[in-house]
Design a protein around this motif. Sequence first.
Motif, PDB file in Angstrom:
ATOM      1  N   ALA A 141      -7.648  18.762  -5.282  1.00 45.70           N
ATOM      2  CA  ALA A 141      -6.714  17.752  -6.166  1.00 45.70           C
ATOM      3  C   ALA A 141      -5.433  17.762  -5.317  1.00 45.70           C
ATOM      4  O   ALA A 141      -4.781  16.560  -4.800  1.00 45.70           O
ATOM      5  N   VAL A 142      -5.151  18.980  -4.668  1.00 45.09           N
ATOM      6  CA  VAL A 142      -4.027  18.893  -3.808  1.00 45.09           C
ATOM      7  C   VAL A 142      -3.938  18.270  -2.382  1.00 45.09           C
ATOM      8  O   VAL A 142      -3.203  17.555  -1.716  1.00 45.09           O
ATOM      9  N   GLY A 143      -5.359  18.528  -1.846  1.00 52.64           N
ATOM     10  CA  GLY A 143      -5.536  17.700  -0.850  1.00 52.64           C
ATOM     11  C   GLY A 143      -5.345  16.199  -0.798  1.00 52.64           C
ATOM     12  O   GLY A 143      -4.974  15.581   0.051  1.00 52.64           O
ATOM     13  N   VAL A 144      -5.943  15.664  -2.018  1.00 50.38           N
ATOM     14  CA  VAL A 144      -5.967  14.355  -1.980  1.00 50.38           C
ATOM     15  C   VAL A 144      -4.484  13.735  -2.358  1.00 50.38           C
ATOM     16  O   VAL A 144      -4.154  12.923  -1.676  1.00 50.38           O
ATOM     17  N   SER A 145      -3.780  14.665  -3.152  1.00 54.08           N
ATOM     18  CA  SER A 145      -2.401  14.274  -3.268  1.00 54.08           C
ATOM     19  C   SER A 145      -1.666  13.995  -2.322  1.00 54.08           C
ATOM     20  O   SER A 145      -0.789  13.273  -1.756  1.00 54.08           O
ATOM     21  N   ALA A 146      -1.759  15.460  -1.419  1.00 47.00           N
ATOM     22  CA  ALA A 146      -0.852  15.309  -0.202  1.00 47.00           C
ATOM     23  C   ALA A 146      -1.249  14.318   0.866  1.00 47.00           C
ATOM     24  O   ALA A 146      -0.478  13.940   1.578  1.00 47.00           O
ATOM     25  N   THR A 147      -2.368  13.982   0.808  1.00 48.34           N
ATOM     26  CA  THR A 147      -3.019  13.018   1.910  1.00 48.34           C
ATOM     27  C   THR A 147      -2.514  11.496   1.519  1.00 48.34           C
ATOM     28  O   THR A 147      -1.846  10.862   2.371  1.00 48.34           O
ATOM     29  N   LEU A 148      -2.480  11.457   0.213  1.00 47.23           N
ATOM     30  CA  LEU A 148      -1.856   9.995  -0.256  1.00 47.23           C
ATOM     31  C   LEU A 148      -0.208  10.022  -0.044  1.00 47.23           C
ATOM     32  O   LEU A 148       0.123   8.852   0.311  1.00 47.23           O
ATOM     33  N   LEU A 149       0.256  11.146  -0.202  1.00 42.90           N
ATOM     34  CA  LEU A 149       1.902  11.095  -0.208  1.00 42.90           C
ATOM     35  C   LEU A 149       2.134  10.970   1.471  1.00 42.90           C
ATOM     36  O   LEU A 149       3.099  10.222   1.730  1.00 42.90           O
ATOM     37  N   HIS A 150       1.269  11.552   2.062  1.00 41.52           N
ATOM     38  CA  HIS A 150       1.423  11.402   3.781  1.00 41.52           C
ATOM     39  C   HIS A 150       1.315   9.946   4.151  1.00 41.52           C
ATOM     40  O   HIS A 150       2.125   9.423   4.725  1.00 41.52           O
ATOM     41  N   LEU A 175       0.890  -1.279  -0.183  1.00 46.52           N
ATOM     42  CA  LEU A 175      -0.029  -0.069  -0.009  1.00 46.52           C
ATOM     43  C   LEU A 175       0.739   1.283   0.081  1.00 46.52           C
ATOM     44  O   LEU A 175       0.571   2.409  -0.713  1.00 46.52           O
ATOM     45  N   ALA A 176       2.115   1.144   0.667  1.00 48.92           N
ATOM     46  CA  ALA A 176       2.595   2.251   0.890  1.00 48.92           C
ATOM     47  C   ALA A 176       3.184   3.060  -0.606  1.00 48.92           C
ATOM     48  O   ALA A 176       2.962   4.208  -0.839  1.00 48.92           O
ATOM     49  N   PRO A 177       3.845   2.253  -1.563  1.00 47.57           N
ATOM     50  CA  PRO A 177       4.183   2.757  -2.853  1.00 47.57           C
ATOM     51  C   PRO A 177       2.992   3.027  -3.618  1.00 47.57           C
ATOM     52  O   PRO A 177       3.205   3.769  -4.626  1.00 47.57           O
ATOM     53  N   LEU A 178       1.923   1.987  -3.395  1.00 50.72           N
ATOM     54  CA  LEU A 178       0.874   2.521  -4.270  1.00 50.72           C
ATOM     55  C   LEU A 178       0.225   3.800  -3.851  1.00 50.72           C
ATOM     56  O   LEU A 178      -0.249   4.634  -4.841  1.00 50.72           O
ATOM     57  N   LEU A 217      -0.280   6.788  -6.638  1.00 47.76           N
ATOM     58  CA  LEU A 217      -1.355   7.618  -6.833  1.00 47.76           C
ATOM     59  C   LEU A 217      -1.483   9.236  -6.262  1.00 47.76           C
ATOM     60  O   LEU A 217      -1.999   9.998  -6.852  1.00 47.76           O
ATOM     61  N   GLY A 218      -0.330   9.336  -5.232  1.00 50.34           N
ATOM     62  CA  GLY A 218      -0.286  10.807  -4.890  1.00 50.34           C
ATOM     63  C   GLY A 218       0.505  11.522  -5.767  1.00 50.34           C
ATOM     64  O   GLY A 218       0.100  12.711  -6.229  1.00 50.34           O
ATOM     65  N   MET A 219       1.462  11.023  -6.781  1.00 46.84           N
ATOM     66  CA  MET A 219       1.936  11.750  -7.861  1.00 46.84           C
ATOM     67  C   MET A 219       0.942  11.902  -8.993  1.00 46.84           C
ATOM     68  O   MET A 219       1.058  12.773  -9.712  1.00 46.84           O
ATOM     69  N   VAL A 220      -0.035  10.884  -9.218  1.00 47.52           N
ATOM     70  CA  VAL A 220      -0.797  10.907 -10.347  1.00 47.52           C
ATOM     71  C   VAL A 220      -1.833  11.992 -10.205  1.00 47.52           C
ATOM     72  O   VAL A 220      -2.228  12.740 -11.034  1.00 47.52           O
ATOM     73  N   THR A 221      -2.352  12.153  -8.784  1.00 47.67           N
ATOM     74  CA  THR A 221      -3.445  13.361  -8.583  1.00 47.67           C
ATOM     75  C   THR A 221      -2.799  14.563  -8.398  1.00 47.67           C
ATOM     76  O   THR A 221      -3.441  15.384  -8.252  1.00 47.67           O
ATOM     77  N   ASP A 222      -1.483  14.665  -8.239  1.00 42.05           N
ATOM     78  CA  ASP A 222      -0.986  15.950  -7.982  1.00 42.05           C
ATOM     79  C   ASP A 222      -1.200  16.911  -9.314  1.00 42.05           C
ATOM     80  O   ASP A 222      -0.975  16.598 -10.529  1.00 42.05           O
ATOM     81  N   PRO A 223      -1.884  18.225  -9.059  1.00 37.38           N
ATOM     82  CA  PRO A 223      -2.442  18.827 -10.144  1.00 37.38           C
ATOM     83  C   PRO A 223      -1.187  19.626 -10.959  1.00 37.38           C
ATOM     84  O   PRO A 223      -1.496  20.536 -11.835  1.00 37.38           O
ATOM     85  N   THR A 224       0.011  19.795 -10.544  1.00 41.13           N
ATOM     86  CA  THR A 224       0.859  20.415 -11.056  1.00 41.13           C
ATOM     87  C   THR A 224       1.521  19.806 -12.548  1.00 41.13           C
ATOM     88  O   THR A 224       1.465  18.531 -12.621  1.00 41.13           O
ATOM     89  N   ASP A 225       1.293  20.819 -13.486  1.00 37.83           N
ATOM     90  CA  ASP A 225       1.731  20.603 -14.708  1.00 37.83           C
ATOM     91  C   ASP A 225       3.080  20.636 -15.044  1.00 37.83           C
ATOM     92  O   ASP A 225       3.898  21.281 -14.463  1.00 37.83           O
ATOM     93  N   PRO A 226       3.543  19.539 -16.167  1.00 37.11           N
ATOM     94  CA  PRO A 226       4.961  19.822 -16.471  1.00 37.11           C
ATOM     95  C   PRO A 226       5.385  21.188 -17.003  1.00 37.11           C
ATOM     96  O   PRO A 226       4.489  21.970 -17.490  1.00 37.11           O
ATOM     97  N   GLY A 227       6.637  21.552 -16.790  1.00 38.49           N
ATOM     98  CA  GLY A 227       7.091  22.701 -17.322  1.00 38.49           C
ATOM     99  C   GLY A 227       7.331  23.756 -16.363  1.00 38.49           C
ATOM    100  O   GLY A 227       7.753  23.254 -15.030  1.00 38.49           O
ATOM    101  N   PRO A 228       7.787  24.983 -16.440  1.00 40.57           N
ATOM    102  CA  PRO A 228       7.879  25.845 -15.325  1.00 40.57           C
ATOM    103  C   PRO A 228       7.235  25.841 -14.312  1.00 40.57           C
ATOM    104  O   PRO A 228       5.850  25.603 -14.300  1.00 40.57           O
TER     105      PRO A 228
END
Length: 234
Positions: A49-58, A19-22, A26-37
């Motif tokens: 989306a940030v809340g979901v991503s941060a929670t998954l990474l936590h 579950l940890a690497p999963l 998923l935390g990376m996938v849900t991160d709303p930051t777009d590639p680039g600058p």
Amino acid sequence: MLTDANTFRRLAAGACLVLAPLCLLLGMVTDPTDPGPYDPLAYARNPAAVGVSATLLHYAWVLFVPGVIGLVHLVRRKGVVLANLAGALTVLGLINFSSLMISDFFDIVLFQRLPAEQAHKIMEEAAQPAMIAAWQLPGMIGSFLGLVLVAVAYARSGRAGWWFPVGVLGGIAVWIYGASSWNELLGFGGPVVLLLVFGFVGVSIIRMPDAEWSGAPAVGAPGLTGPGAGAGSR
């Protein structure tokens, strides 16, 4: 299951290694930051989306803790000293690193309520020396280096092949480079590698007999104590 200490702890450790690497992936996938600058307003525009991503990474870092304790528990001959020291380093690092995810929620509010330049300055000034020295650096070094060293100890004990620490090192390196360079392919690829190697070990622990997990000798094995245990030597 809940009344059997060996079964519950074995299943919990194995499941957490899956579950940890999963959660990391998923935390990376849900991160709303777009590639680039770097876009400082990306978090302010996508708070959900940030809340979901941060929670998954936590929870990625939190769930690694029982998994690491399980790996250390299974190292009983070669690599015991390394496993114990690396395990302590890793657990402390993971606890520190998981707490850093809360800064994403402050990013959301600051960039919503203040001009981007002022919000960015506040976030920079919040990085006090104590926070960097006592939270950030121990969290990053302890987590990343510790996970590799625990995997080395686990492989050295004969529990897994050397593909395990190599995969852990490679997955972490690819993920860090991809995340820091805003490369989605590598940012997702690193967690996929970690999911494969930790997931394989985690499933092997789940399928492991309780006797192997506990380290107890099989019934009738030499060295058992109890009534009649030494009768054959008389």
